[in-house]
Design a protein around this motif. Structure first.
Motif, PDB file in Angstrom:
ATOM      1  N   ALA A  47       0.828  -1.212   0.000  1.00 18.43           N
ATOM      2  CA  ALA A  47       0.000   0.000   0.000  1.00 18.43           C
ATOM      3  C   ALA A  47       0.858   1.257   0.000  1.00 18.43           C
ATOM      4  CB  ALA A  47      -0.941  -0.006   1.199  1.00 18.43           C
ATOM      5  N   ARG A  48       1.974   1.238   0.718  1.00 18.56           N
ATOM      6  CA  ARG A  48       2.864   2.396   0.734  1.00 18.56           C
ATOM      7  C   ARG A  48       3.410   2.670  -0.670  1.00 18.56           C
ATOM      8  NH1 ARG A  48       5.385   4.417   5.204  1.00 18.56           N
ATOM      9  NH2 ARG A  48       5.938   6.017   3.665  1.00 18.56           N
ATOM     10  N   ARG A  49       3.740   1.619  -1.408  1.00 16.04           N
ATOM     11  CA  ARG A  49       4.253   1.809  -2.761  1.00 16.04           C
ATOM     12  C   ARG A  49       3.156   2.307  -3.698  1.00 16.04           C
ATOM     13  NH1 ARG A  49       8.735  -2.657  -4.483  1.00 16.04           N
ATOM     14  NH2 ARG A  49       8.470  -1.411  -6.386  1.00 16.04           N
ATOM     15  N   ILE A  50       1.942   1.834  -3.503  1.00 16.38           N
ATOM     16  CA  ILE A  50       0.824   2.305  -4.323  1.00 16.38           C
ATOM     17  C   ILE A  50       0.547   3.777  -4.031  1.00 16.38           C
ATOM     18  CG2 ILE A  50      -1.665   2.061  -4.717  1.00 16.38           C
ATOM     19  CD1 ILE A  50      -1.256  -0.959  -4.277  1.00 16.38           C
ATOM     20  N   GLU A  51       0.604   4.157  -2.769  1.00 14.52           N
ATOM     21  CA  GLU A  51       0.416   5.566  -2.400  1.00 14.52           C
ATOM     22  C   GLU A  51       1.459   6.455  -3.068  1.00 14.52           C
ATOM     23  OE1 GLU A  51       0.688   5.525   1.815  1.00 14.52           O
ATOM     24  OE2 GLU A  51      -1.255   4.537   2.095  1.00 14.52           O
ATOM     25  N   ALA A  52       2.645   5.887  -3.324  1.00 20.20           N
ATOM     26  CA  ALA A  52       3.726   6.650  -3.955  1.00 20.20           C
ATOM     27  C   ALA A  52       3.613   6.683  -5.475  1.00 20.20           C
ATOM     28  CB  ALA A  52       5.077   6.068  -3.545  1.00 20.20           C
ATOM     29  N   GLY A  53       2.590   6.018  -6.049  1.00 23.38           N
ATOM     30  CA  GLY A  53       2.334   6.155  -7.473  1.00 23.38           C
ATOM     31  C   GLY A  53       2.334   4.884  -8.304  1.00 23.38           C
ATOM     32  N   GLU A  54       2.672   3.735  -7.719  1.00 22.45           N
ATOM     33  CA  GLU A  54       2.676   2.496  -8.482  1.00 22.45           C
ATOM     34  C   GLU A  54       1.275   1.894  -8.550  1.00 22.45           C
ATOM     35  OE1 GLU A  54       6.298  -0.083  -8.183  1.00 22.45           O
ATOM     36  OE2 GLU A  54       6.618   1.057  -6.330  1.00 22.45           O
ATOM     37  N   THR A  55       1.087   0.974  -9.502  1.00 22.37           N
ATOM     38  CA  THR A  55      -0.181   0.266  -9.637  1.00 22.37           C
ATOM     39  C   THR A  55       0.079  -1.238  -9.641  1.00 22.37           C
ATOM     40  OG1 THR A  55      -0.037   0.393 -12.052  1.00 22.37           O
ATOM     41  CG2 THR A  55      -1.282   2.128 -10.928  1.00 22.37           C
ATOM     42  N   ILE A  56      -0.939  -2.022  -9.287  1.00 23.64           N
ATOM     43  CA  ILE A  56      -0.837  -3.482  -9.309  1.00 23.64           C
ATOM     44  C   ILE A  56      -1.004  -3.975 -10.739  1.00 23.64           C
ATOM     45  CG2 ILE A  56      -1.904  -5.637  -8.552  1.00 23.64           C
ATOM     46  CD1 ILE A  56      -2.692  -4.208  -5.969  1.00 23.64           C
ATOM     47  N   VAL A  57      -0.069  -4.815 -11.216  1.00 25.45           N
ATOM     48  CA  VAL A  57      -0.128  -5.341 -12.572  1.00 25.45           C
ATOM     49  C   VAL A  57      -0.168  -6.868 -12.606  1.00 25.45           C
ATOM     50  CG1 VAL A  57       0.979  -3.321 -13.591  1.00 25.45           C
ATOM     51  CG2 VAL A  57       2.396  -5.222 -12.791  1.00 25.45           C
ATOM     52  N   GLY A  58      -0.036  -7.512 -11.461  1.00 22.52           N
ATOM     53  CA  GLY A  58      -0.067  -8.960 -11.432  1.00 22.52           C
ATOM     54  C   GLY A  58       0.306  -9.515 -10.078  1.00 22.52           C
ATOM     55  N   LYS A  59       0.622 -10.804 -10.069  1.00 22.45           N
ATOM     56  CA  LYS A  59       0.995 -11.495  -8.833  1.00 22.45           C
ATOM     57  C   LYS A  59       2.187 -12.405  -9.115  1.00 22.45           C
ATOM     58  CE  LYS A  59      -2.831 -10.051  -6.685  1.00 22.45           C
ATOM     59  NZ  LYS A  59      -3.537  -9.423  -7.811  1.00 22.45           N
ATOM     60  N   LYS A  60       2.862 -12.815  -8.066  1.00 29.32           N
ATOM     61  CA  LYS A  60       3.953 -13.783  -8.185  1.00 29.32           C
ATOM     62  C   LYS A  60       3.790 -14.867  -7.139  1.00 29.32           C
ATOM     63  CE  LYS A  60       7.450 -13.947  -5.863  1.00 29.32           C
ATOM     64  NZ  LYS A  60       8.841 -14.015  -5.352  1.00 29.32           N
ATOM     65  N   ILE A  61       4.234 -16.048  -7.506  1.00 27.30           N
ATOM     66  CA  ILE A  61       4.242 -17.177  -6.585  1.00 27.30           C
ATOM     67  C   ILE A  61       5.694 -17.469  -6.256  1.00 27.30           C
ATOM     68  CG2 ILE A  61       3.436 -19.537  -6.187  1.00 27.30           C
ATOM     69  CD1 ILE A  61       1.691 -19.054  -8.795  1.00 27.30           C
ATOM     70  N   GLY A  62       5.985 -17.634  -4.984  1.00 28.77           N
ATOM     71  CA  GLY A  62       7.348 -17.878  -4.555  1.00 28.77           C
ATOM     72  C   GLY A  62       7.512 -19.204  -3.861  1.00 28.77           C
ATOM     73  N   VAL A  63       8.743 -19.662  -3.783  1.00 30.66           N
ATOM     74  CA  VAL A  63       9.141 -20.874  -3.047  1.00 30.66           C
ATOM     75  C   VAL A  63       8.335 -22.086  -3.513  1.00 30.66           C
ATOM     76  CG1 VAL A  63       9.917 -21.649  -0.790  1.00 30.66           C
ATOM     77  CG2 VAL A  63       9.324 -19.254  -1.085  1.00 30.66           C
ATOM     78  N   THR A  64       8.267 -22.251  -4.844  1.00 29.77           N
ATOM     79  CA  THR A  64       7.502 -23.373  -5.403  1.00 29.77           C
ATOM     80  C   THR A  64       8.356 -24.608  -5.647  1.00 29.77           C
ATOM     81  OG1 THR A  64       7.888 -22.475  -7.612  1.00 29.77           O
ATOM     82  CG2 THR A  64       5.809 -21.889  -6.540  1.00 29.77           C
ATOM     83  N   SER A  65       9.660 -24.444  -5.856  1.00 35.08           N
ATOM     84  CA  SER A  65      10.500 -25.587  -6.203  1.00 35.08           C
ATOM     85  C   SER A  65      11.289 -26.077  -5.002  1.00 35.08           C
ATOM     86  CB  SER A  65      11.480 -25.200  -7.333  1.00 35.08           C
ATOM     87  OG  SER A  65      12.404 -24.243  -6.878  1.00 35.08           O
ATOM     88  N   LYS A  66      11.577 -27.382  -5.001  1.00 32.85           N
ATOM     89  CA  LYS A  66      12.305 -27.963  -3.873  1.00 32.85           C
ATOM     90  C   LYS A  66      13.695 -27.352  -3.733  1.00 32.85           C
ATOM     91  CE  LYS A  66      13.617 -32.331  -1.713  1.00 32.85           C
ATOM     92  NZ  LYS A  66      14.949 -31.856  -1.305  1.00 32.85           N
ATOM     93  N   VAL A  67      14.361 -27.060  -4.863  1.00 29.65           N
ATOM     94  CA  VAL A  67      15.714 -26.510  -4.781  1.00 29.65           C
ATOM     95  C   VAL A  67      15.710 -25.151  -4.096  1.00 29.65           C
ATOM     96  CG1 VAL A  67      15.641 -25.463  -7.095  1.00 29.65           C
ATOM     97  CG2 VAL A  67      17.839 -26.088  -6.077  1.00 29.65           C
ATOM     98  N   VAL A  68      14.680 -24.341  -4.348  1.00 25.80           N
ATOM     99  CA  VAL A  68      14.587 -23.041  -3.679  1.00 25.80           C
ATOM    100  C   VAL A  68      14.180 -23.215  -2.220  1.00 25.80           C
ATOM    101  CG1 VAL A  68      13.408 -20.815  -3.659  1.00 25.80           C
ATOM    102  CG2 VAL A  68      14.136 -21.817  -5.823  1.00 25.80           C
ATOM    103  N   GLN A  69      13.266 -24.146  -1.953  1.00 24.24           N
ATOM    104  CA  GLN A  69      12.889 -24.418  -0.561  1.00 24.24           C
ATOM    105  C   GLN A  69      14.095 -24.850   0.255  1.00 24.24           C
ATOM    106  OE1 GLN A  69       9.699 -27.287  -0.781  1.00 24.24           O
ATOM    107  NE2 GLN A  69       8.187 -25.762  -1.424  1.00 24.24           N
ATOM    108  N   ASP A  70      14.929 -25.706  -0.345  1.00 22.97           N
ATOM    109  CA  ASP A  70      16.126 -26.155   0.363  1.00 22.97           C
ATOM    110  C   ASP A  70      17.111 -25.002   0.567  1.00 22.97           C
ATOM    111  OD1 ASP A  70      15.113 -28.707   0.458  1.00 22.97           O
ATOM    112  OD2 ASP A  70      16.306 -29.448  -1.229  1.00 22.97           O
ATOM    113  N   MET A  71      17.257 -24.163  -0.438  1.00 30.61           N
ATOM    114  CA  MET A  71      18.207 -23.059  -0.356  1.00 30.61           C
ATOM    115  C   MET A  71      17.819 -22.072   0.743  1.00 30.61           C
ATOM    116  SD  MET A  71      19.322 -20.388  -3.384  1.00 30.61           S
ATOM    117  CE  MET A  71      20.131 -21.670  -4.320  1.00 30.61           C
TER     118      MET A  71
END
Length: 260
Positions: A47-71
């Motif tokens: 919300a702070r970034r949106i107040e500063a002028g940005e807009t929402i353009v999508g979403k991201k999913i994180g930590v989906t792969s085992k190699v990243v979970q392990d890391m």
């Protein structure tokens, strides 16, 4: 945890992002940071970034792969919000000084032509709602010092989202076996990572379905016109000034980025 504390922690992350100065992990606090509270902190940070002028353009999913979970020693996926100020196009240069401790992920991006509203979203529903898919880099960038994160830290930190780079090529997903699509990633001309679509929760469209259903529990849809980054297909690759990255996903296309 109170709404006042959610806002305080969100403000702390916003300052860390603006000043490019990492902070200590919230999970080290005596009371930790439960996931439900972490998403409240994330909302305030965004919300702070949106107040500063940005807009929402999508979403991201994180930590989906085992190699990243392990890391990262994080054992479940999370999600974050993509904002307009995060977007780069393929081949564009990224100033390393705008980031703190960046790492690159090769991913499949989904471009939606229809809304997706959970619960009950399936892989098939995701594919039907997808106009096209493309190769992309997500440049993750933790505001938490030394990437010393637990799940609450990365959730609060907008799923450690930094910026993202979209490739120019897009293809319809209907004729593709997205789980079998092979990705190769080169750094400065040397192969540093390989993976397949199945690394993202077994199938990239399953990852998007997980996101749609998780957001559905919060009353939030994925909207037509949004882009969804479906998760890393290999290990995170640290980057520094002067590095050039290229990746290619079989049947989908490629993407490149340089850091200056």
């Amino acid at each position: 945890m109170t709404s006042t504390l959610h806002a305080e922690l969100g403000d702390t992350l916003y300052r860390a992002w603006r000043e490019r100065t990492p902070i200590a992990p919230f999970s080290a606090r005596a009371d930790g940071l439960p996931i439900a509270d972490a998403y409240q902190v994330q909302q305030h940070f965004v919300a702070r970034r949106i107040e500063a002028g940005e807009t929402i353009v999508g979403k991201k999913i994180g930590v989906t792969s085992k190699v990243v979970q392990d890391m990262l020693d994080v054992r479940q996926p999370d999600f974050g919000v993509l904002l307009s100020g995060m977007h780069y196009v393929a081949g564009e240069e990224i100033a390393i000084d705008t980031l703190i401790q960046p790492r690159a992920e090769g991913e499949i991006a989904f471009y939606l032509k229809q809304d997706l509203r959970g619960p009950g979203v399936t892989r098939e529903a995701v594919l039907a709602a997808t106009e096209s898919v493309g190769a992309c880099f997500e440049i993750v960038d933790s505001r938490i010092r030394d990437w010393a994160i637990r799940i609450g830290d990365t959730v609060a930190d907008n799923a450690s989202c930094g910026v993202y780079v979209l490739g120019d090529e897009r293809v319809a997903p209907a004729a593709l076996d997205l789980a079998a699509c092979r990705m190769t990633l080169d750094k400065n001309g040397r192969r540093v990572a390989e993976g397949v679509g199945a690394a993202a929760l077994g199938h990239p469209a399953d990852a998007v379905a997980w996101l749609a259903n998780t957001l559905g529990e919060l009353g939030v849809p994925l909207l037509a016109g949004e882009v969804v980054l479906s998760g890393s297909l290999a290990a995170l690759i640290p980057v520094a000034r002067g590095d050039a990255l290229e990746m290619h996903i079989e049947g989908i296309g490629g993407c490149s980025v340089r850091f200056v």
